[in-house]
Design an enzyme around this catalytic site. Structure first.
Site, PDB file in Angstrom:
ATOM      1  N   ARG A  57       0.831  -1.214   0.000  1.00 35.64           N
ATOM      2  CA  ARG A  57       0.000   0.000   0.000  1.00 35.64           C
ATOM      3  C   ARG A  57       0.862   1.259   0.000  1.00 35.64           C
ATOM      4  O   ARG A  57       0.505   2.266  -0.621  1.00 35.64           O
ATOM      5  CB  ARG A  57      -0.910   0.013   1.220  1.00 35.64           C
ATOM      6  CG  ARG A  57      -2.023  -1.001   1.073  1.00 35.64           C
ATOM      7  CD  ARG A  57      -2.911  -1.002   2.281  1.00 35.64           C
ATOM      8  NE  ARG A  57      -4.055  -1.856   2.067  1.00 35.64           N
ATOM      9  CZ  ARG A  57      -4.767  -2.382   3.043  1.00 35.64           C
ATOM     10  NH1 ARG A  57      -4.458  -2.143   4.305  1.00 35.64           N
ATOM     11  NH2 ARG A  57      -5.800  -3.145   2.768  1.00 35.64           N
TER      12      ARG A  57
ATOM     13  N   LYS B  23     -19.165 -16.557   2.124  1.00 41.08           N
ATOM     14  CA  LYS B  23     -20.586 -16.304   2.336  1.00 41.08           C
ATOM     15  C   LYS B  23     -21.332 -15.690   1.154  1.00 41.08           C
ATOM     16  O   LYS B  23     -20.867 -14.735   0.548  1.00 41.08           O
ATOM     17  CB  LYS B  23     -20.727 -15.342   3.507  1.00 41.08           C
ATOM     18  CG  LYS B  23     -20.423 -15.972   4.838  1.00 41.08           C
ATOM     19  CD  LYS B  23     -20.781 -14.973   5.903  1.00 41.08           C
ATOM     20  CE  LYS B  23     -20.568 -15.515   7.291  1.00 41.08           C
ATOM     21  NZ  LYS B  23     -20.667 -14.422   8.263  1.00 41.08           N
TER      22      LYS B  23
ATOM     23  N   GLY C  44      -9.341  -9.009  -0.813  1.00 35.21           N
ATOM     24  CA  GLY C  44      -8.282  -9.597   0.016  1.00 35.21           C
ATOM     25  C   GLY C  44      -7.789 -10.982  -0.348  1.00 35.21           C
ATOM     26  O   GLY C  44      -6.632 -11.166  -0.724  1.00 35.21           O
TER      27      GLY C  44
ATOM     28  N   GLY D  75     -13.221  -3.908   0.232  1.00 29.70           N
ATOM     29  CA  GLY D  75     -14.616  -3.450   0.305  1.00 29.70           C
ATOM     30  C   GLY D  75     -14.944  -2.415  -0.752  1.00 29.70           C
ATOM     31  O   GLY D  75     -16.036  -2.422  -1.333  1.00 29.70           O
TER      32      GLY D  75
HETATM   33  P1  AMP Z   1     -14.322 -14.125   1.684  1.00 28.99           P
HETATM   34  O1  AMP Z   1     -13.647 -13.289   2.725  1.00 28.99           O
HETATM   35  O2  AMP Z   1     -15.805 -14.151   1.766  1.00 28.99           O
HETATM   36  O3  AMP Z   1     -13.797 -13.870   0.282  1.00 28.99           O
HETATM   37  O4  AMP Z   1     -13.955 -15.613   2.036  1.00 28.99           O
HETATM   38  C1  AMP Z   1     -12.646 -16.088   2.042  1.00 28.99           C
HETATM   39  C2  AMP Z   1     -12.592 -17.281   2.944  1.00 28.99           C
HETATM   40  O5  AMP Z   1     -13.500 -18.265   2.504  1.00 28.99           O
HETATM   41  C3  AMP Z   1     -11.246 -17.925   2.980  1.00 28.99           C
HETATM   42  O6  AMP Z   1     -10.713 -17.803   4.274  1.00 28.99           O
HETATM   43  C4  AMP Z   1     -11.523 -19.372   2.635  1.00 28.99           C
HETATM   44  O7  AMP Z   1     -10.822 -20.289   3.442  1.00 28.99           O
HETATM   45  C5  AMP Z   1     -12.999 -19.506   2.885  1.00 28.99           C
HETATM   46  N1  AMP Z   1     -13.591 -20.581   2.104  1.00 28.99           N
HETATM   47  C6  AMP Z   1     -13.496 -20.773   0.782  1.00 28.99           C
HETATM   48  N2  AMP Z   1     -14.125 -21.898   0.411  1.00 28.99           N
HETATM   49  C7  AMP Z   1     -14.637 -22.442   1.525  1.00 28.99           C
HETATM   50  C8  AMP Z   1     -15.389 -23.627   1.796  1.00 28.99           C
HETATM   51  N3  AMP Z   1     -15.732 -24.457   0.817  1.00 28.99           N
HETATM   52  N4  AMP Z   1     -15.746 -23.870   3.079  1.00 28.99           N
HETATM   53  C9  AMP Z   1     -15.399 -23.026   4.067  1.00 28.99           C
HETATM   54  N5  AMP Z   1     -14.687 -21.905   3.881  1.00 28.99           N
HETATM   55  C10 AMP Z   1     -14.312 -21.612   2.621  1.00 28.99           C
END
Ligand code: AMP
Length: 406
Positions: free
Chosen positions: A37, A208, A364, A387
């Site tokens: 950054r 999510k 990220g 974000g």
């Molecule tokens: P996000 O911050 O929503 O982009 O999510 C990233 C996180 O999702 C990472 O830490 C991954 O380990 C987790 N992740 C990805 N695929 C899965 C999965 N199938 N089950 C649980 N966690 C997951």
């Protein structure tokens, strides 16, 4: 739209107040563990210095008002931007002065005394609650530090904070502009969304559905394909009557998932889900694993990565795309056992880029993944915005951009 940048201004004998994003990770000894950054802001600072101007840098670092000490007071040492001064000076090859407050008398005396070529860094803006509140009086005080306001902090452009947005009200149109980093973030995001070469494929992963729902809804209107991987795919399988074992699921989002699928079908946007998954008997690096149909996962097993057929399908879609946006990993890539899907997608994006596609990776974890797998220089653009980038692709106007662009 043409962006007004520091290129349009001669900073000779002017003092520029630059909002940078120096919210860098620090280890326990306060060493910077990732300085990208800071590096991102160097060209803007150097252009102003080269013109014969002086620079006042302002930034936040962490969340000092949310992460108080045990006795309930602010941890001024832990969250001090003072830890970064030496490293910034080394990167610039110039001495950077430091003001131990951002709106105190000392800070104003120091900024008023700056001579051409000199640089002052202000202490963490978030030591004041007024910063995140977007307080006008606080923003007006900040504005006294510079004749010109430059915003080069894309990572906070989605926040209407005092230093990212409100401060711009105290400058005329001629005296506020974007830094190079901010301008290139906007230009590259616009290449995806406004100058789209088709087919346009968005790859969305991560944990999510709820975090990504707005971006999915907006992209359904714009993309030809949306690839959905990672934990959020299982909510879609369950919504279609699939059996997902103990995979991650948001039961309160099952209807949303159904609506997304219906809306995409109506709009002619193809949603691609991984037909198979690498499933594990526990959420651990040493779990037992096997591949199975993503809609038919045995009880007690959870999908932690996409598997062979899913990888092959996704790869084929990516390789025939001319514009690619990637946000979010395909699996739990932090564990070696579950990173094959994310690596395969990163490689496919790199390959498509080599073949002439424009690819933007942002948010990220997917950024961490392309760096980890050594592929960051094989995609067209790696965004510094988490974000902020998501909100841009949700179709929102970011307040930090609007404050300058009008
Ligand atoms: P996000 O911050 O929503 O982009 O999510 C990233 C996180 O999702 C990472 O830490 C991954 O380990 C987790 N992740 C990805 N695929 C899965 C999965 N199938 N089950 C649980 N966690 C997951």
């Amino acid at each position: 739209m043409e962006l007004k940048t520091v290129d349009s201004f001669d900073f000779k004998e002017k003092r520029a107040l630059i909002r940078v994003d120096f919210n860098v990770p620090l280890d326990k000894q306060y060493n910077i563990t990732d300085d990208s950054r800071i590096r991102g802001a160097l060209p803007t600072i150097l252009k102003i210095i080269k013109d014969g101007g002086s620079v006042v840098l302002m930034s936040h670092l962490g969340r000092p008002l949310k992460k108080l000490k045990e006795d309930g007071t602010i941890d001024y040492n832990k969250f001090s931007l003072g830890h970064t001064v030496k490293h910034i000076s080394e990167l610039l090859g110039l001495t950077v002065q430091f003001a131990t407050d951002c709106i105190g008398a000392d800070a104003f005396a120091a900024s008023a005394a700056l001579k051409p070529g000199q640089i002052l860094l202000l202490e963490n803006l978030r030591f004041y609650k007024e910063e995140e509140k977007g307080d006008a009086a606080f923003a007006e005080k900040l504005s006294k530090h510079g004749d010109v306001y430059v915003n080069d902090a894309f990572g906070t452009a989605h926040r209407a904070h005092a230093s990212t947005t409100i401060v711009a009200n105290y400058y005329t149109a001629e005296h506020k502009m974007f830094g190079y980093l901010m301008a290139s973030e906007i230009k590259n995001a616009d290449k995806v969304i406004l100058e789209t070469q088709r087919p346009f494929t968005a790859i969305l992963g991560g944990a999510k559905v709820s975090d990504k729902i707005l971006i999915i809804e907006n992209l359904i209107e714009k993309a030809d394909n949306i690839i959905i991987g990672g934990g959020m795919a299982y909510t879609f399988f369950k919504a279609q009557g699939g059996h997902i074992g103990s995979s991650l699921v948001e039961d309160e989002r099952l209807d949303t998932a159904k609506e997304v699928l219906a809306k995409a079908a109506a709009k002619g946007c193809k949603i691609h889900l991984p037909v198979d998954s690498l499933v594990a008997d526990k959420f651990a690096a040493d779990a037992q694993t096997q591949s199975c149909d993503s809609a038919n996962i045995p009880d007690g097993w959870m999908g932690l990565d996409i598997a062979e057929k899913g990888i092959a399908d996704f790869r084929a879609v990516v390789l025939q795309s001319k514009t690619i946006l990637w946000n979010g990993p395909m699996g739990v890539f932090e564990m070696e056992a579950f990173q094959k899907g994310t690596i395969a997608i990163a490689k496919a994006v790199a390959e498509a880029t080599k073949g002439g596609a424009f690819s933007l990776v942002g948010g990220g974890d997917s950024v961490a993944a392309v760096y980890q797998f050594g592929l960051a220089d094989q995609v067209s653009y790696v965004s510094t915005g988490g974000g902020a980038l998501l909100e841009y692709f949700e179709g929102k106007e970011l307040p930090g951009i609007k404050a300058i662009r009008g």
